[in-house]
Motif scaffolding. Structure first.
Motif, PDB file in Angstrom:
ATOM      1  N   LEU B 154       0.803  -1.410   0.108  1.00  0.00           N
ATOM      2  CA  LEU B 154       0.068  -0.048  -0.061  1.00  0.00           C
ATOM      3  C   LEU B 154       0.819   1.171  -0.070  1.00  0.00           C
ATOM      4  CD1 LEU B 154      -3.083   0.749   0.145  1.00  0.00           C
ATOM      5  CD2 LEU B 154      -2.892   0.909   2.561  1.00  0.00           C
ATOM      6  N   GLY B 155       2.095   1.396   0.777  1.00  0.00           N
ATOM      7  CA  GLY B 155       2.854   2.302   0.817  1.00  0.00           C
ATOM      8  C   GLY B 155       3.464   2.762  -0.479  1.00  0.00           C
ATOM      9  N   VAL B 156       3.774   1.585  -1.140  1.00  0.00           N
ATOM     10  CA  VAL B 156       4.646   1.813  -2.102  1.00  0.00           C
ATOM     11  C   VAL B 156       3.846   2.133  -3.346  1.00  0.00           C
ATOM     12  CG1 VAL B 156       5.848   0.551  -4.239  1.00  0.00           C
ATOM     13  CG2 VAL B 156       6.339   0.151  -1.997  1.00  0.00           C
ATOM     14  N   PHE B 157       2.269   1.900  -3.442  1.00  0.00           N
ATOM     15  CA  PHE B 157       1.529   2.214  -4.473  1.00  0.00           C
ATOM     16  C   PHE B 157       1.357   3.587  -4.078  1.00  0.00           C
ATOM     17  CE2 PHE B 157      -2.597   1.996  -6.169  1.00  0.00           C
ATOM     18  CZ  PHE B 157      -2.421   1.465  -7.347  1.00  0.00           C
ATOM     19  N   ARG B 158       1.141   4.241  -2.974  1.00  0.00           N
ATOM     20  CA  ARG B 158       0.845   5.556  -2.476  1.00  0.00           C
ATOM     21  C   ARG B 158       1.937   6.460  -3.184  1.00  0.00           C
ATOM     22  NH1 ARG B 158       2.717   9.632   0.635  1.00  0.00           N
ATOM     23  NH2 ARG B 158       4.511   8.420   1.118  1.00  0.00           N
ATOM     24  N   ILE B 159       3.286   5.783  -3.086  1.00  0.00           N
ATOM     25  CA  ILE B 159       4.311   6.831  -3.502  1.00  0.00           C
ATOM     26  C   ILE B 159       4.163   7.003  -4.882  1.00  0.00           C
ATOM     27  CG2 ILE B 159       6.861   6.867  -3.921  1.00  0.00           C
ATOM     28  CD1 ILE B 159       7.264   5.384  -0.956  1.00  0.00           C
ATOM     29  N   ILE B 160       3.960   5.841  -5.746  1.00  0.00           N
ATOM     30  CA  ILE B 160       3.669   5.862  -7.323  1.00  0.00           C
ATOM     31  C   ILE B 160       2.493   6.761  -7.738  1.00  0.00           C
ATOM     32  CG2 ILE B 160       3.160   4.605  -9.134  1.00  0.00           C
ATOM     33  CD1 ILE B 160       4.560   2.115  -7.837  1.00  0.00           C
ATOM     34  N   LYS B 161       1.600   6.693  -6.753  1.00  0.00           N
ATOM     35  CA  LYS B 161       0.400   7.655  -7.046  1.00  0.00           C
ATOM     36  C   LYS B 161       0.375   8.879  -6.478  1.00  0.00           C
ATOM     37  CE  LYS B 161      -2.558   4.626  -9.411  1.00  0.00           C
ATOM     38  NZ  LYS B 161      -2.668   4.925 -10.673  1.00  0.00           N
TER      39      LYS B 161
END
Lengths: 263, 249
Positions: B154-161
């Motif tokens: 979730l955290g990595v996805f957040r960084i990408i988005k």
């Protein structure tokens, strides 16, 4: 001997990490590390350093810290207190003082926090000072742990405190600069690892065991939760106060703040 | 070659030792003060303590040296490699494995899970025998490890988005608050504590470097605003999952 043992356990902790890294490196990314020898040496140093660090703590500090937590809670109990309702939270001020002091001291030496603060200093171009961040976080932990001890002594429910702390964190979040928020949230999670957990957990369980009417199983937990929420508050509050202070004195935002906003 | 390398290595080491001595001063002062002034106990086994302190100092120095030459570059390099490869699935799979793999074997978590199984047995939630406790503790560990894996994803996805971190965290707080009302009392203390113990000393630097590296290699992301926050997720999701686990069993 002790060192070998600890080295073994530390090594066991690293195996899953190393396995994940190697599998992805070889099977998915299909390329070689740019500087494999340096990375390998770094890994060995981290392992060796952590093992030495833990052995040293085990030798020098943990036994004393744990005994002291017990002695302190015992020393308050020398006066004969009968029923559970007679517990007066004011008798325990030494315990709160010890909790605050040991919470501060162990957090300053916490290796994970050192790692995050070094990275924060590098990323912010020096606007966030590693040493300053560690001090602010340590103050947060010290307030948190001593409030947590007060909670164990009074036997009030844990969720009230933690949920109230969440509300404060949320309010502070909306008042502070966007750049500091993620770092503040992260510093909550990193404060409680190798050094702080054993000492703080011993303090909580010892306290719950010696106070009449408290069960170690229900009241002994929760200090770690306090130690993870309060640093978030202290970091946010520090960031807000320092920007408020420079505004009040009618100055332009200080150099370091401008740098933080630019990053 | 060897001599030059070791000279380059030894000089910063000496400074690091001095730094770690400074880091340890508060602990020494606190313990000495309470031991001598408040409790008035003699200092037990001074020689042992001195040897231990030297170990701690050298260990901390080596650890930080290793961070900067090994873990930090490795984390950032991985982030860069994943970003340039452009495969979102591979990156998310890696994030999950990193979170799950490092948590499932975490000693602090094992200790907490064992205590939790004692509490559950005492409260009568599970049968009071070794096999029931063992399987309860193991399930709990898997639940927490899974939740940390999800947190990193979730955290990595957040960084990408580029989503702002505080909305997700505040949402998590609200969820924790609501679940606290319904969860059994015995599990609450353990659940709240489990958030703090899941991120080990070796995971933290690696994950931090990964986040910062990702934020640096993706255009339009700011390493300060987007790079941090992974640890925050990893300390929130275990609370939610342990509370949920307590409610189900």
């Amino acid at each position: 001997m002790e060192l070998l043992n600890t080295l073994g356990t530390t090594f066991r902790d690293v195996i899953p990490i190393a396995a994940v890294l190697i599998i992805f490196q070889v099977a998915v990314l299909r390329r070689r590390l740019p500087n494999p020898r340096r990375v390998a040496v770094g890994f060995v140093l981290v392992l060796l350093g952590l093992a030495l660090f833990l052995v040293g703590l085990e030798q020098a500090l943990f036994p004393i810290g744990e005994t002291m937590a017990r002695q302190l809670t015992d020393s308050v109990m020398t006066g004969d207190i009968g029923a559970a309702s007679d517990v007066d939270w004011r008798d325990y001020w030494l315990v709160y003082a010890f909790a605050a002091a040991i919470g501060f001291a162990t957090t300053v030496a916490e290796p994970s926090l050192i790692a995050v603060s070094l990275k924060a200093e590098e990323v912010s171009g020096g606007a966030v000072r590693a040493w300053g961040l560690r001090l602010v976080v340590a103050i947060g932990v010290s307030v948190g742990v001593s409030l947590g001890c007060f909670r164990i002594v009074t036997g009030t429910p844990l969720p009230w405190y933690i949920i109230a702390a969440y509300v404060v964190v949320i309010v502070l979040t909306f008042r502070s600069s966007r750049a500091i928020v993620p770092l503040a949230y992260d510093s909550g999670g990193v404060t409680t690892s190798t050094v702080t957990v054993p000492v703080v957990a011993a303090l909580g369980l010892g306290l719950a065991a010696t106070i009449p009417g408290r069960s170690p199983l229900i009241d002994g937990f929760g200090l770690i939760a306090f130690a993870s929420v309060f640093p978030i508050m202290s970091v946010l509050a520090y960031a807000i106060t320092s920007s408020w202070w420079s505004k009040r004195r009618g100055q332009q935002p200080s150099d370091s703040e401008r740098k933080l906003d630019d990053t | 070659m060897w001599a030059r390398e070791s000279a380059r290595f030894l000089f910063p080491m000496a400074r690091r030792m001095a730094d770690s001595l400074r880091d340890l001063t508060p602990i020494i002062l606190v313990i000495a003060f309470f031991q001598i002034v408040v409790l008035r106990q003699p200092f037990p086994d001074l020689a042992n303590v001195a040897v231990g302190l030297v170990c701690v100092m050298v260990g901390l120095g080596l650890f930080i040296q290793g961070l900067e030459s090994g873990l930090f570059p490795l984390g950032e390099d991985l982030a860069w490699a994943f970003a340039s490869k452009g495969s979102l699935v591979a990156l998310l799979a890696f994030s999950f494995c990193l979170g799950f793999g490092t948590t499932v074997a975490e000693p602090a978590l094992i200790a907490i899970a064992d205590e939790a199984s004692d509490v559950a047995a005492e409260a009568g939630a599970i049968l009071d025998n070794d096999s029931a406790r063992g399987s309860y503790a193991l399930e709990l560990r898997l639940v927490v490890a899974f939740s940390v894996g999800i947190a990193i994803v979730l955290g990595v996805f957040r960084i990408i988005k580029g989503w702002p971190v505080h909305w997700l965290i505040i949402g998590g707080y609200v969820l924790v608050t609501v679940m606290t009302v319904f969860a059994p009392d015995e599990i609450i203390g353990i659940a709240y504590d489990s958030g703090g113990v899941t991120t080990s000393t070796i995971t933290v630097p690696l994950v931090t470097a990964l986040g910062v590296g990702l934020a640096r290699s993706i255009r339009g992301r700011n390493p300060m605003v987007d790079g941090f926050g992974l640890i925050a997720f990893a300390s929130l999701t275990p609370m939610i999952c342990v509370l949920g686990y307590g409610m189900v069993t």
